[in-house]
Design a protein around this motif. Structure first.
Motif: not given
Length: 153
Positions: A58, A60, A120-121, A124
């Motif tokens: 995803i 980074d 995911a949050r 990220r």
């Protein structure tokens, strides 16, 4: 839903060695199979099929391989910090060093979508990712991803 609902403290791996996406997915599938008393080949097959739709790298330095399986009753996660980053075909083409494997039930439901969004949050969030990269042990990794998130104004 919180990360603690998905990720047990013993499902955290520090310094995992992997040199290629396939080898990493095989290792994670084997570990998940042991934890869930499921067939590793079934888990691996589902993960490979999902990767075939597009990379779960995803960006980074983070990958979120995930799959739905009929034999999984509730969301299950494994978190790994790799010893050495490697190419995971991520969307930003950067090597991956943080990997969260997420297995979900096949039954549709908001909880399952919430599990993917929740993880995911967290991954990220630059502060959480930084904390995961400097954690000294598996307990520190688990604490870093389990800590409440605060949105940046």
């Amino acid at each position: 839903m919180t990360v603690d609902d998905i990720l047990a403290p013993e499902a955290v791996i520090l310094g995992l060695r992997a040199s290629a996406k396939t080898a990493l997915l095989e290792d994670l599938a084997r570990r998940a199979a042991q934890s869930l008393a499921l067939d590793a080949a079934t888990i691996l097959g589902a993960l490979v099929r999902r990767e075939g739709l597009g990379s779960t790298g995803i960006g980074d330095g983070v990958a979120l391989p995930h799959a739905r399986l009929e034999s999984v009753r509730k969301p299950f996660g494994l978190l790994a910090r790799l010893r050495e980053p490697f190419d995971f075909d991520a969307v930003d083409e950067r090597p991956v060093d943080l990997v969260f494997l997420l297995l979900l039930p096949t039954a549709e439901g908001d909880d399952h979508l919430n599990a993917l969004a929740c993880v995911a949050r967290k991954l990220r969030d630059p502060d959480i990712a930084a904390a995961l990269r400097i954690a000294r042990d598996a307990a520190g990794l688990h604490a870093s991803i389990s800590a409440p998130s605060f949105s940046h104004a």
